[in-house]
Write an enzyme that holds these catalytic residues in place. Structure first.
Site, mmCIF file in Angstrom:
data_model
loop_
_atom_site.group_PDB
_atom_site.id
_atom_site.type_symbol
_atom_site.label_atom_id
_atom_site.label_comp_id
_atom_site.label_asym_id
_atom_site.label_seq_id
_atom_site.Cartn_x
_atom_site.Cartn_y
_atom_site.Cartn_z
ATOM 1 N N CYS A 81 2.884 54.448 20.742
ATOM 2 C CA CYS A 81 3.141 54.401 19.294
ATOM 3 C C CYS A 81 2.062 53.691 18.500
ATOM 4 O O CYS A 81 1.641 54.176 17.436
ATOM 5 C CB CYS A 81 4.500 53.774 19.020
ATOM 6 S SG CYS A 81 4.645 52.016 19.465
ATOM 7 N N HIS A 121 7.817 48.745 18.273
ATOM 8 C CA HIS A 121 7.542 50.125 17.878
ATOM 9 C C HIS A 121 6.926 50.132 16.489
ATOM 10 O O HIS A 121 7.315 49.334 15.621
ATOM 11 C CB HIS A 121 8.815 50.970 17.898
ATOM 12 C CG HIS A 121 8.576 52.418 17.634
ATOM 13 N ND1 HIS A 121 7.709 53.183 18.382
ATOM 14 C CD2 HIS A 121 9.076 53.249 16.682
ATOM 15 C CE1 HIS A 121 7.689 54.411 17.919
ATOM 16 N NE2 HIS A 121 8.514 54.480 16.886
ATOM 17 N N ASP A 138 6.392 59.557 12.260
ATOM 18 C CA ASP A 138 6.324 58.892 13.559
ATOM 19 C C ASP A 138 5.883 59.911 14.597
ATOM 20 O O ASP A 138 6.675 60.744 15.037
ATOM 21 C CB ASP A 138 7.678 58.293 13.931
ATOM 22 C CG ASP A 138 7.640 57.501 15.233
ATOM 23 O OD1 ASP A 138 6.572 57.477 15.876
ATOM 24 O OD2 ASP A 138 8.666 56.908 15.606
#
Length: 285
Positions: A81, A121, A138
């Site tokens: 991420c 995250h 995302d």
């Protein structure tokens, strides 16, 4: 309406042409919703989610534009991420979007009574110029990553290129949920406020070096194609198709895993010494 200025913390001299070639984007580069949608689709279908550096004992420390571009664009690697959304953040800011990074706590597949997880995250808040509309982007949540940007609004089911998602209120924070097999599943909780770069770097350091991190003790790889989600954990491959069907395969050897990483997930493994040996140690982790 005036055009919002790009986030100064994400501005960079990133080579947009090189990025477009990497993800196969030949469309417009104007900061519009259609460009945002096209880039998210191109990125997720091209750049694999992978945790090979932490698995091989290589900390992911530098989240600057040059380091991320060198790895994910020039070297043909993937990332997790902080790398995936970090690169997307620089690209979108360079194009003229207003972009901020938010930090989140992953709750996907955690039992209800589990301890509160750390903020490990990174997601993106993206405002499209001339509209003022904010979107959640995302491209770095592995096999369940958002395949399309969705509006940053509450309690509204929004269709992506795959399943529907929604954002709900979770105290003073927000929670992203996905409709998986007709059940809304919580994925992560995030604070809708910009996260300082140092917090992102600490989070990346933690997940890439902590001895209990799943990225350190096991291998996770994922890719989102137009018609399926490909998820690999050790030797265990799951393919979840848009038509609702799924298949699971157990690969016979670390060599078969390495072949799949290159052939199906499109990861350039050049220069990763000892990878097959390391994978053989985590085949069933």
């Amino acid at each position: 309406m005036s055009t919002p200025r790009p986030s100064t913390t994400a501005s960079s001299a990133i080579d947009l042409d090189a990025y477009f070639r990497r993800v196969g984007h030949a469309g417009p580069a104007a900061p519009t919703l259609s460009t945002l949608q096209a880039l998210v689709a191109a990125h997720t279908r091209t750049i694999a989610f992978e945790t090979l550096d932490p698995l091989m004992g290589v900390p992911v420390m530098d989240l600057g534009a040059a380091a991320l571009a060198e790895k994910l664009i020039t070297r043909g690697r993937g990332g997790y991420c902080y790398e995936q959304n970090g690169l997307m953040r620089y690209v979108l800011a360079e194009l003229g979007f207003t972009v901020e990074a938010y930090a989140g706590r992953v709750v996907w597949m955690l039992p209800a009574d589990a301890a509160t997880p750390a903020r490990t995250h990174q997601v993106l808040s993206v405002i499209v110029p001339d509209t003022g509309l904010e979107y959640l982007v995302d491209v770095g949540f592995g096999g369940q990553t958002l395949s399309s940007p969705i509006r940053m609004v509450l309690d509204e089911a929004q269709q992506t290129r795959h399943e529907p998602y929604r954002i709900t209120r979770h105290g003073d924070e927000r929670m992203l949920e996905a409709l998986v097999r007709d059940v809304w599943q919580p994925l992560y909780v995030f604070a809708p406020t910009p996260a300082p770069q140092i917090d992102l770097e600490v989070g990346s350091w933690y997940v890439s070096t902590h001895p209990a991190s799943g990225f350190v003790v096991g291998m996770t790889v994922a890719r989102v194609t137009d018609d399926a989600r490909w998820n690999l954990r050790g030797r265990h491959l799951s393919v979840h198709r848009r038509d609702g069907t799924s298949t699971k395969t157990v690969l016979k050897s670390a060599g078969a895993v390495v072949e799949l990483l290159e052939r199906r997930f499109g990861i350039d493994l050049t220069g990763i010494e000892g990878l097959e040996r390391r994978i053989s140690q985590v085949l069933d982790t």
